[in-house]
Design a protein around this motif. Structure first.
Motif, PDB file in Angstrom:
ATOM      1  N   LEU A  65       0.928  -1.139   0.033  1.00  0.00           N
ATOM      2  CA  LEU A  65      -0.004   0.141   0.067  1.00  0.00           C
ATOM      3  C   LEU A  65       0.854   1.378   0.160  1.00  0.00           C
ATOM      4  CD1 LEU A  65      -2.748   1.415   0.121  1.00  0.00           C
ATOM      5  CD2 LEU A  65      -2.668   1.082   2.591  1.00  0.00           C
ATOM      6  N   ARG A  66       1.905   1.284   0.986  1.00  0.00           N
ATOM      7  CA  ARG A  66       2.953   2.273   0.704  1.00  0.00           C
ATOM      8  C   ARG A  66       3.544   2.577  -0.389  1.00  0.00           C
ATOM      9  NH1 ARG A  66       5.581   6.089   0.568  1.00  0.00           N
ATOM     10  NH2 ARG A  66       7.072   7.028   2.298  1.00  0.00           N
ATOM     11  N   MET A  67       3.645   1.577  -1.463  1.00  0.00           N
ATOM     12  CA  MET A  67       4.262   1.802  -2.714  1.00  0.00           C
ATOM     13  C   MET A  67       3.332   2.395  -3.417  1.00  0.00           C
ATOM     14  SD  MET A  67       6.804  -1.396  -3.003  1.00  0.00           S
ATOM     15  CE  MET A  67       7.189  -1.322  -5.012  1.00  0.00           C
ATOM     16  N   LEU A  68       2.067   1.786  -3.441  1.00  0.00           N
ATOM     17  CA  LEU A  68       1.130   2.610  -4.281  1.00  0.00           C
ATOM     18  C   LEU A  68       0.672   4.187  -4.066  1.00  0.00           C
ATOM     19  CD1 LEU A  68      -1.753  -0.102  -4.453  1.00  0.00           C
ATOM     20  CD2 LEU A  68      -0.118   0.478  -6.092  1.00  0.00           C
ATOM     21  N   ALA A  69       0.937   4.318  -2.792  1.00  0.00           N
ATOM     22  CA  ALA A  69       0.751   5.722  -2.369  1.00  0.00           C
ATOM     23  C   ALA A  69       1.854   6.689  -2.999  1.00  0.00           C
ATOM     24  CB  ALA A  69       0.544   5.923  -0.752  1.00  0.00           C
ATOM     25  N   ASN A  70       3.052   5.968  -3.046  1.00  0.00           N
ATOM     26  CA  ASN A  70       4.178   6.550  -3.386  1.00  0.00           C
ATOM     27  C   ASN A  70       4.194   6.768  -4.809  1.00  0.00           C
ATOM     28  OD1 ASN A  70       6.676   7.887  -2.497  1.00  0.00           O
ATOM     29  ND2 ASN A  70       7.800   6.161  -3.880  1.00  0.00           N
ATOM     30  N   PHE A  71       3.724   5.835  -5.583  1.00  0.00           N
ATOM     31  CA  PHE A  71       3.321   6.057  -6.964  1.00  0.00           C
ATOM     32  C   PHE A  71       2.431   7.169  -7.319  1.00  0.00           C
ATOM     33  CE2 PHE A  71       4.964   1.422  -7.275  1.00  0.00           C
ATOM     34  CZ  PHE A  71       6.259   1.923  -7.582  1.00  0.00           C
ATOM     35  N   MET A  72       1.349   7.221  -6.394  1.00  0.00           N
ATOM     36  CA  MET A  72       0.392   8.170  -6.668  1.00  0.00           C
ATOM     37  C   MET A  72       0.997   9.529  -6.355  1.00  0.00           C
ATOM     38  SD  MET A  72      -3.348   6.505  -6.415  1.00  0.00           S
ATOM     39  CE  MET A  72      -3.487   4.996  -6.510  1.00  0.00           C
ATOM     40  N   LYS A  73       1.820   9.570  -5.332  1.00  0.00           N
ATOM     41  CA  LYS A  73       2.510  10.947  -4.993  1.00  0.00           C
ATOM     42  C   LYS A  73       3.281  11.484  -6.217  1.00  0.00           C
ATOM     43  CE  LYS A  73       3.070  14.443  -2.675  1.00  0.00           C
ATOM     44  NZ  LYS A  73       1.851  15.111  -1.948  1.00  0.00           N
ATOM     45  N   ILE A  74       4.002  10.475  -6.675  1.00  0.00           N
ATOM     46  CA  ILE A  74       5.043  10.955  -8.128  1.00  0.00           C
ATOM     47  C   ILE A  74       3.983  11.424  -9.031  1.00  0.00           C
ATOM     48  CG2 ILE A  74       6.570   9.791  -9.796  1.00  0.00           C
ATOM     49  CD1 ILE A  74       7.516   8.032  -7.565  1.00  0.00           C
ATOM     50  N   GLY A  75       2.776  10.706  -9.168  1.00  0.00           N
ATOM     51  CA  GLY A  75       1.734  11.024 -10.232  1.00  0.00           C
ATOM     52  C   GLY A  75       1.474  12.489  -9.939  1.00  0.00           C
ATOM     53  N   VAL A  76       1.258  12.851  -8.835  1.00  0.00           N
ATOM     54  CA  VAL A  76       0.969  14.106  -8.398  1.00  0.00           C
ATOM     55  C   VAL A  76       1.909  15.236  -8.904  1.00  0.00           C
ATOM     56  CG1 VAL A  76      -0.100  15.838  -6.693  1.00  0.00           C
ATOM     57  CG2 VAL A  76      -0.623  13.415  -6.591  1.00  0.00           C
ATOM     58  N   VAL A  77       3.095  14.762  -8.473  1.00  0.00           N
ATOM     59  CA  VAL A  77       4.210  15.914  -8.656  1.00  0.00           C
ATOM     60  C   VAL A  77       4.386  15.994 -10.177  1.00  0.00           C
ATOM     61  CG1 VAL A  77       6.671  16.270  -8.490  1.00  0.00           C
ATOM     62  CG2 VAL A  77       5.279  15.592  -6.517  1.00  0.00           C
ATOM     63  N   PHE A  78       4.396  14.768 -10.910  1.00  0.00           N
ATOM     64  CA  PHE A  78       4.613  14.948 -12.465  1.00  0.00           C
ATOM     65  C   PHE A  78       3.405  15.618 -13.203  1.00  0.00           C
ATOM     66  CE2 PHE A  78       3.521  12.563 -16.453  1.00  0.00           C
ATOM     67  CZ  PHE A  78       4.479  12.767 -17.099  1.00  0.00           C
ATOM     68  N   GLU A  79       2.281  15.287 -12.592  1.00  0.00           N
ATOM     69  CA  GLU A  79       1.262  15.892 -13.336  1.00  0.00           C
ATOM     70  C   GLU A  79       1.214  17.642 -13.004  1.00  0.00           C
ATOM     71  OE1 GLU A  79      -2.194  13.822 -11.999  1.00  0.00           O
ATOM     72  OE2 GLU A  79      -1.961  12.416 -13.597  1.00  0.00           O
ATOM     73  N   TYR A  80       1.596  17.817 -11.653  1.00  0.00           N
ATOM     74  CA  TYR A  80       1.867  19.321 -11.446  1.00  0.00           C
ATOM     75  C   TYR A  80       2.672  20.050 -12.435  1.00  0.00           C
ATOM     76  CZ  TYR A  80       4.627  22.941  -9.540  1.00  0.00           C
ATOM     77  OH  TYR A  80       5.432  24.147  -8.976  1.00  0.00           O
ATOM     78  N   VAL A  81       3.803  19.265 -12.568  1.00  0.00           N
ATOM     79  CA  VAL A  81       4.818  19.760 -13.813  1.00  0.00           C
ATOM     80  C   VAL A  81       4.267  20.074 -15.135  1.00  0.00           C
ATOM     81  CG1 VAL A  81       7.292  19.713 -14.930  1.00  0.00           C
ATOM     82  CG2 VAL A  81       6.828  18.924 -12.473  1.00  0.00           C
ATOM     83  N   LEU A  82       3.524  18.810 -15.535  1.00  0.00           N
ATOM     84  CA  LEU A  82       2.749  18.610 -16.763  1.00  0.00           C
ATOM     85  C   LEU A  82       1.768  19.924 -17.201  1.00  0.00           C
ATOM     86  CD1 LEU A  82       2.545  16.702 -19.060  1.00  0.00           C
ATOM     87  CD2 LEU A  82       1.199  15.377 -17.842  1.00  0.00           C
ATOM     88  N   LYS A  83       1.196  19.946 -16.108  1.00  0.00           N
ATOM     89  CA  LYS A  83      -0.014  21.071 -16.275  1.00  0.00           C
ATOM     90  C   LYS A  83       0.561  22.479 -16.414  1.00  0.00           C
ATOM     91  CE  LYS A  83      -2.148  19.873 -12.398  1.00  0.00           C
ATOM     92  NZ  LYS A  83      -2.416  18.832 -11.457  1.00  0.00           N
ATOM     93  N   ARG A  84       1.677  22.787 -15.620  1.00  0.00           N
ATOM     94  CA  ARG A  84       2.308  23.962 -15.966  1.00  0.00           C
ATOM     95  C   ARG A  84       2.914  24.279 -17.311  1.00  0.00           C
ATOM     96  NH1 ARG A  84       6.657  25.275 -11.365  1.00  0.00           N
ATOM     97  NH2 ARG A  84       7.119  26.811 -12.726  1.00  0.00           N
ATOM     98  N   GLY A  85       3.483  23.110 -17.754  1.00  0.00           N
ATOM     99  CA  GLY A  85       4.352  23.168 -19.050  1.00  0.00           C
ATOM    100  C   GLY A  85       3.247  23.146 -20.211  1.00  0.00           C
TER     101      GLY A  85
END
Ligand code: FE2
Ligand code: FE2
Length: 332
Positions: free
Chosen positions: A87-107
């Motif tokens: 579960l901790r690994m899934l939460a981490n992948f989702m956190k990476i998703g949030v960060v990645f999408e933050y960059v993506l949206k700005r770009g």
């Protein structure tokens, strides 16, 4: 009419008209975003009893087809630790998703702000930005409900984000490579997970993945076609730079998206040799990384971005697909 198209500026100015097929595709993607889109709260019944997250739920456990899940160390842990690590690994992948999408949206917003008036790309960039915002809401809600407290962006991550956004402006092709390098591996992992037996996947996680995979298919299609449309127009120097950057970006992003983070290893005292046995020294993991890299490698070949120099970097980052090695060996 919803899909009314205003002639792009370069057409009006009598400049070279971009292939019609490209703009038609962008318009179709925009239309799809209208007829098939999801809302993080309206389309997920977060409070449904079957969506409840229990740290001891065995469905969070990594299975033997997972490289870490297959290690003797993991299998010898108590059931509660096995499910928590999963579960901790899934939460981490989702956190990476949030960060990645933050960059993506700005770009994307930055890229869109520089498009000529009437460009179909402008509308699609906004659709994609809205969808990514819904994904981030969905991922963050999942993380909140796991109860794990994950840190926000570190100073280095923030600087890296600014750097990528700057490139959406200065070198859009490089930005679209960044987009695919993040979206391709995560899409590969999510599609693989969705192939598992229905009862083996937690229904909340399954719902999130189904929504994400559906909308990401459009995003990846846009990034691929944007590259097909733009790369042939690049100067030789820019093309060479792009060819060298792809394997570096994909190698870095793939590792982040497909391996347990050092932080998780510390939190659960996963021994160094177990991490190595699961990832860097594991042939099955290497094959999965190669498989996840195949699509982007194929696109690079098609766009003339693969040459003996770039292949060295694909190999150095350990992401050269086996078919790629064969192609290069026979053509150079
Ligand atoms: Fe997304
Ligand atoms: Fe996306």
């Amino acid at each position: 009419m919803a899909d009314e198209f205003v002639v792009p500026e370069e057409e009006r100015a009598g400049q070279a008209v971009r292939p019609d097929g490209y703009f038609d595709l962008i318009r179709r993607l925009s239309h799809q975003s209208v007829v098939k889109h999801f809302d993080a709260y309206a389309d997920i019944d977060w409070d449904s009893p079957e969506f409840r997250i229990d740290h001891d739920d065995s469905r969070w456990e990594l299975e033997t087809d997972d490289v870490l899940g297959a290690t003797e160390w993991y299998r010898s842990q108590p059931a509660g630790i096995r499910s928590r690590i999963g579960l901790r690994m899934l939460a981490n992948f989702m956190k990476i998703g949030v960060v990645f999408e933050y960059v993506l949206k700005r770009g994307l917003l930055d890229f869109a702000s520089r498009l000529p008036s009437g460009s179909p790309e402008f509308r699609y960039c906004y659709h994609e930005t809205i969808e990514e915002a819904q994904h981030s809401l969905m991922f963050q809600e999942f993380i909140n409900r796991t109860g794990f407290r994950l840190p926000g962006l570190s100073g280095i991550e923030r600087r890296y984000a600014d750097f990528v956004v700057k490139y959406a402006r200065k070198f859009p092709e490089l930005f679209f490579v960044f987009v695919l390098a993040g979206e391709d591996p995560i899409d590969y992992v999510q599609r693989e997970s969705l192939r598992k037996k229905r009862e083996d996947i937690h229904p909340l996680f399954r719902r999130i993945m189904q929504i994400h995979v559906t909308e990401e298919a459009r995003h990846m299609s846009f990034a691929r076609h944007a590259l097909r449309n733009r790369v042939p127009e690049l100067s030789r120097t820019r093309k060479a730079r792009l060819g060298l950057c792809v394997p570096l970006i994909l190698g870095f992003m793939g590792k982040m998206m497909m391996e347990a983070s050092p932080r998780i290893a510390r939190e659960y005292n996963i021994p160094r040799e177990v991490v190595d046995a699961a990832y860097s020294k594991n042939l099955i993991h290497r094959r999965r990384i190669h498989d996840a890299s195949t699509k982007l490698f194929g696109l690079c070949e098609e766009l003339g971005l693969v040459n003996p120099w770039s292949v060295r970097l694909w190999r150095m980052m350990r992401i050269l697909p086996q078919t790629g090695a064969l192609t290069v060996a026979t053509t150079h």
